[in-house]
Design a protein around this motif. Structure first.
Motif, short mmCIF file in Angstrom:
data_model
loop_
_atom_site.label_atom_id
_atom_site.label_comp_id
_atom_site.label_asym_id
_atom_site.label_seq_id
_atom_site.Cartn_x
_atom_site.Cartn_y
_atom_site.Cartn_z
N LEU A 118 0.95 -1.18 0.11
CA LEU A 118 -0.03 0.03 -0.02
C LEU A 118 0.79 1.31 0.04
CD1 LEU A 118 -3.04 1.02 0.16
CD2 LEU A 118 -3.12 0.93 2.57
N TYR A 119 1.89 1.20 0.63
CA TYR A 119 2.94 2.27 0.40
C TYR A 119 4.11 2.05 -0.59
CZ TYR A 119 7.04 5.14 1.46
OH TYR A 119 8.12 6.07 1.28
N MET A 120 4.18 2.95 -1.45
CA MET A 120 5.32 2.90 -2.45
C MET A 120 6.00 4.47 -2.50
SD MET A 120 3.65 1.29 -5.59
CE MET A 120 3.08 -0.70 -5.42
N SER A 121 7.40 4.25 -2.14
CA SER A 121 8.31 5.47 -1.81
C SER A 121 8.03 6.58 -3.12
CB SER A 121 9.52 5.06 -1.49
OG SER A 121 10.16 4.86 -2.91
N SER A 122 7.80 6.20 -4.37
CA SER A 122 7.55 7.19 -5.50
C SER A 122 6.44 7.75 -5.44
CB SER A 122 7.77 6.18 -6.77
OG SER A 122 6.83 5.07 -6.65
N LEU A 123 5.58 7.61 -4.50
CA LEU A 123 4.23 8.08 -4.75
C LEU A 123 4.25 9.94 -4.31
CD1 LEU A 123 1.80 5.66 -2.84
CD2 LEU A 123 1.88 6.41 -5.24
N ASP A 124 3.47 10.59 -5.14
CA ASP A 124 3.41 12.06 -4.98
C ASP A 124 2.58 12.31 -3.57
OD1 ASP A 124 5.05 12.69 -7.12
OD2 ASP A 124 3.22 12.75 -8.17
N SER A 125 3.02 13.35 -2.83
CA SER A 125 2.32 13.66 -1.54
C SER A 125 0.85 14.13 -1.87
CB SER A 125 3.24 14.72 -0.74
OG SER A 125 2.50 14.71 0.39
N ARG A 126 -0.12 13.71 -1.26
CA ARG A 126 -1.56 13.92 -1.27
C ARG A 126 -2.17 14.38 0.19
NH1 ARG A 126 -3.73 11.33 -6.82
NH2 ARG A 126 -2.00 11.73 -8.04
N PRO A 127 -3.09 15.37 0.27
CA PRO A 127 -3.47 15.64 1.63
C PRO A 127 -4.27 14.67 2.31
CG PRO A 127 -4.67 16.81 -0.34
CD PRO A 127 -3.63 16.20 -0.89
N LYS A 139 -7.96 8.19 2.59
CA LYS A 139 -8.37 7.65 3.92
C LYS A 139 -9.78 6.85 3.51
CE LYS A 139 -10.08 8.97 8.49
NZ LYS A 139 -10.36 9.99 9.27
N ASP A 140 -10.59 7.60 3.03
CA ASP A 140 -11.92 7.21 2.49
C ASP A 140 -11.96 5.79 1.78
OD1 ASP A 140 -12.97 9.22 3.78
OD2 ASP A 140 -13.43 10.21 1.81
N ALA A 141 -10.94 5.39 1.16
CA ALA A 141 -10.69 4.27 0.40
C ALA A 141 -10.34 3.18 1.25
CB ALA A 141 -9.82 4.43 -0.79
N TYR A 142 -9.39 3.53 2.34
CA TYR A 142 -9.20 2.53 3.21
C TYR A 142 -10.05 2.24 4.12
CZ TYR A 142 -7.31 1.22 7.71
OH TYR A 142 -7.13 0.54 8.98
N ILE A 143 -11.17 3.14 4.49
CA ILE A 143 -12.38 2.67 5.37
C ILE A 143 -13.21 1.86 4.34
CG2 ILE A 143 -14.28 3.63 6.63
CD1 ILE A 143 -11.35 4.17 7.98
N ALA A 144 -13.45 2.17 3.49
CA ALA A 144 -14.36 1.27 2.59
C ALA A 144 -14.01 -0.04 2.32
CB ALA A 144 -14.60 2.20 1.27
N LYS A 145 -12.86 -0.20 2.06
CA LYS A 145 -12.14 -1.40 1.58
C LYS A 145 -11.10 -2.25 2.60
CE LYS A 145 -10.76 0.45 -2.54
NZ LYS A 145 -10.10 0.58 -3.76
N ARG A 146 -11.58 -1.97 3.95
CA ARG A 146 -10.61 -2.61 4.89
C ARG A 146 -10.44 -4.09 4.49
NH1 ARG A 146 -12.38 0.77 9.89
NH2 ARG A 146 -10.46 1.93 10.49
N ASN A 147 -11.47 -4.89 3.97
CA ASN A 147 -11.36 -6.38 3.96
C ASN A 147 -10.44 -6.67 2.96
OD1 ASN A 147 -13.50 -6.63 5.62
ND2 ASN A 147 -15.25 -6.55 4.11
N ASN A 158 7.01 17.01 0.48
CA ASN A 158 7.38 15.83 -0.01
C ASN A 158 7.90 14.84 0.72
OD1 ASN A 158 6.07 16.67 -2.31
ND2 ASN A 158 7.83 17.30 -3.43
N ASP A 159 8.41 15.27 1.89
CA ASP A 159 9.29 14.33 2.88
C ASP A 159 8.04 13.54 3.60
OD1 ASP A 159 11.61 15.10 2.19
OD2 ASP A 159 11.81 16.77 3.50
N ASP A 160 6.84 14.10 3.81
CA ASP A 160 5.93 13.31 4.21
C ASP A 160 5.13 12.34 3.46
OD1 ASP A 160 6.22 14.66 6.81
OD2 ASP A 160 5.19 16.28 5.98
N LYS A 161 5.46 10.98 3.28
CA LYS A 161 5.08 10.13 2.69
C LYS A 161 3.58 9.79 2.67
CE LYS A 161 9.09 10.13 0.28
NZ LYS A 161 9.33 10.48 -0.73
#
Length: 664
Positions: free
Chosen positions: A291-300, A345-353, A336-339
């Motif tokens: 779920l985490y990849m270091s190349s991702l751009d920072s999003r709020p 968050k909404d997608a995480y809550i909806a697709k926890r399974n 950008n240092d905050d990965k």
């Protein structure tokens, strides 16, 4: 009333094109009459230019176009009709009466013409591997002629294939022109056969790639160019003066880009090694993706805590952390240092399974205070979702289908053949174009039959029912050629004619036997119906009655050539009527006469009933009419009396009014 007679030759595409122009631009088509009084039409090209121009046209203007010596002759040859047919060869076929696959032996230009009415707009995928024109290849020696009469004479006088291939040496002044003419006529006809969502793939090398690209832009339209892939043909090669050639090209065009399915491919099926054990997706294959990849751009909205099974809060590395120490607590990244995670968050809550948190030896995540952790977070990516969404695209550098694979598979089959494409390439093309049940794959430069091999393997692995149409000239193998010597000996040992077509048919038979031995191959159609391009079954006078002498009248009572079988006549009728050449055929004896039922069904009348015996009675005609066929055909002189012949249409009008009744 006399029954209409079938025309028994391919359509004149030039006449059809003029008719279409006449509908659009009546002023551009002039009318005249020949010496016999027959109406002829010709295009006034100057007027047509003016119709298509917003300004006054004074004379020829320069425009971007590709041309070469012989182009107009090639176009004429593509459009001109031929009085030829397909003759069936059940003894060389496998499951002749029920297979949906065709193997056509003969000149591919003639075969493409004969296929026009039956398969117009029905072929989903075409793959061809034509001669590369390296200076050592043989190409088709098409006969260009000036008018229809001369063309008809030339096609009706000989029943031999003749010298259809010529060596195209690079010292030939028309080296590129001859090759382009050969390809132009065939590609124009091939385009007609493609379905609206159809695709053509053409293998080619550097020698003609640039010219072929321009040619295809004209035939298929530059807007329908889908790309040019490179296929690695060999891993190591010491040949070549400057570069060592290790790849060839795969030009790709759609019939209509707007209707073409998006290509799907590049999936590593082995990576989907996990099996869902519970829930609505139980039994489905999936793979775990971080779920985490270091190349991702920072999003709020994508920096938040995820709780591990032991209560540890996990988050990508950074400088700011949520104040709340709970699962789902969120914080806004400041730089950008905050990965961040891939999901909001909404997608995480909806697709926890679909989240899996696993213990690992080394993790790139951190804890609630930035400390090292021994957990990582993964999402489940289901194989079925990837396939359904076509979310994986094939790479234009094709590395997994090298020529060595072809040598290996032919070796396993015990079939000697040089320079064949691997069947896995064709199977791969079927996969990326998302071929479905009932689709047709065609190859009119069939060679050793790699396309048939690939389609049958695809059907076995995917559980599909895709049909193939192969066309191959019975090119004679040269015993003195080092690349053909083994194939020549192979054919002789099997008692087969020493031709490339013989090798292809034998290969398909061996592939079919091997597939049937596989536990997944029981339902695969491994048969093929062999058809051979030959002269018409009809006497020459059928087409040129003006040339008959009085002394020939008695011999012209029967307009069918000696030695032609009822099966021969059936297939000529099927070609002429545009019937499915792979349709099921049932042969029955009724009232002592042989009757053919084409595509007979329990729920509807057959597509075609044919009886070519003589002595047909009114009782037989009535019984056939009771089947309510779509079409029925008899021999012109096959009736027991003139009275029966005259009454045929009346009988069908009473018992089966929707039937089209014809004679030959």
């Amino acid at each position: 009333m006399m029954m209409d007679k079938l025309k028994m030759h391919t359509p004149n595409l030039t006449e059809e094109n003029i008719a279409k122009l006449r509908e659009l631009f009546p002023s551009c088509v002039t009318e005249a009459r020949d010496e016999s009084g027959q109406v002829l039409y010709a295009v006034d090209f100057d007027q047509l230019k003016q119709e298509l121009s917003a300004e006054i046209v004074e004379g020829p203007e320069e425009r971007f176009a590709m041309t070469w010596p012989g182009k107009r002759e090639a176009l004429l040859n593509a459009n001109a009709p031929i009085a030829k047919t397909f003759r069936p060869s059940p003894e060389e076929s496998i499951a002749f009466e029920r297979t949906t696959n065709l193997f056509i032996e003969g000149d591919n230009l003639e075969a493409l013409k004969l296929l026009q009415e039956t398969y117009l707009g029905k072929v989903r995928l075409i793959y061809i591997d034509p001669p590369y024109n390296t200076g050592n290849d043989f190409i088709y020696n098409d006969d260009f002629v000036g008018d229809f009469d001369e063309f008809m004479i030339s096609t009706l006088q000989s029943d031999e294939i003749g010298n259809r291939l010529i060596a195209n040496q690079d010292s030939n002044g028309r080296f590129h022109s001859d090759w382009l003419s050969m390809m132009y006529s065939r590609l124009r006809l091939a385009r007609n056969l493609l379905s609206d969502n159809g695709v053509i793939f053409i293998s080619i090398s550097d020698d003609e790639q640039a010219n072929l690209k321009k040619l295809c832009d004209e035939v298929f339209g530059s807007a329908n160019f889908l790309g040019c892939a490179c296929r690695v043909s060999k891993k190591a090669n010491n040949k070549g003066d400057f570069w060592s050639p290790n790849f060839d090209y795969l030009l790709t065009y759609a019939k209509s880009k707007e209707n073409c399915h998006v290509f799907f491919g590049g999936v590593n099926y082995d990576a989907y090694s996990e099996i869902e054990t519970e829930g609505p997706r139980a039994g489905e294959r999936y793979q775990l993706v971080r779920l985490y990849m270091s190349s991702l751009d920072s999003r709020p909205n994508q920096r938040y805590f995820i709780q591990a099974p032991d209560g540890t809060l996990l988050i990508p590395p950074g400088n700011v952390y949520p104040e709340e120490q709970i699962d789902g607590a969120q914080v806004l990244p400041e730089s950008n240092d905050d990965k961040v995670w891939r999901w909001s968050k909404d997608a995480y809550i909806a697709k926890r399974n679909d989240i899996v948190v696993k213990k690992v030896r080394s993790s790139n995540l951190v804890g609630a205070n930035g400390e090292a952790v021994s957990w990582n977070v993964y999402t489940k990516t289901y194989l079925n979702d990837v396939i359904a969404n076509s979310s994986a695209k094939p790479n234009s550098l094709i590395e997994d289908h090298i020529n060595q694979n072809s040598s290996h598979e032919l070796g396993v089959l015990g079939v000697p053949f040089s320079f064949a494409k691997p069947s896995s390439l064709i199977k791969y093309l079927c996969e990326i174009t998302q071929i479905e049940k009932g689709d047709i794959v065609m190859d009119f430069f069939a060679g050793s039959g790699s396309t048939a091999h690939g389609v049958m393997e695809f059907n076995k692995e995917q559980g599909k029912a895709v049909s193939f149409i192969l066309v191959q000239l019975p090119e004679t193998l040269d015993e003195s050629d080092k690349n053909q010597k083994a194939g020549y000996k192979f054919c002789k040992q099997l008692g087969l004619p020493p031709t490339i077509a013989s090798i292809a048919k034998e290969r398909i038979k061996r592939v079919g036997k091997k597939i049937r031995e596989d536990e997944n191959g029981a339902g695969v159609d491994v048969g093929f119906r062999v058809l051979k391009v030959d002269t018409s079954n009809m006497q020459d006078v059928y087409y040129r009655p003006d040339q008959i002498d009085q002394k020939d009248l008695l011999s012209a009572v029967d307009n069918i050539k000696p030695g032609r079988t009822p099966e021969d006549l059936l297939f000529q009728v099927m070609v002429d009527w545009g019937s499915d050449l792979a349709a099921s055929i049932q042969r029955e004896t009724i009232h002592g006469k042989t009757v053919f039922f084409v595509n007979k069904s329990l729920y509807a009348g057959p597509d075609l009933i044919a009886c070519f015996d003589t002595g047909v009675t009114e009782d037989l005609v009535r019984e056939l009419a009771m089947h309510e066929p779509v079409k029925v055909v008899f021999r012109d002189n096959g009736f027991v009396s003139d009275a029966v012949k005259i009454n045929v249409e009346q009988i069908f009008r009473q018992l089966s009014p929707g039937t089209d009744v014809r004679s030959i």
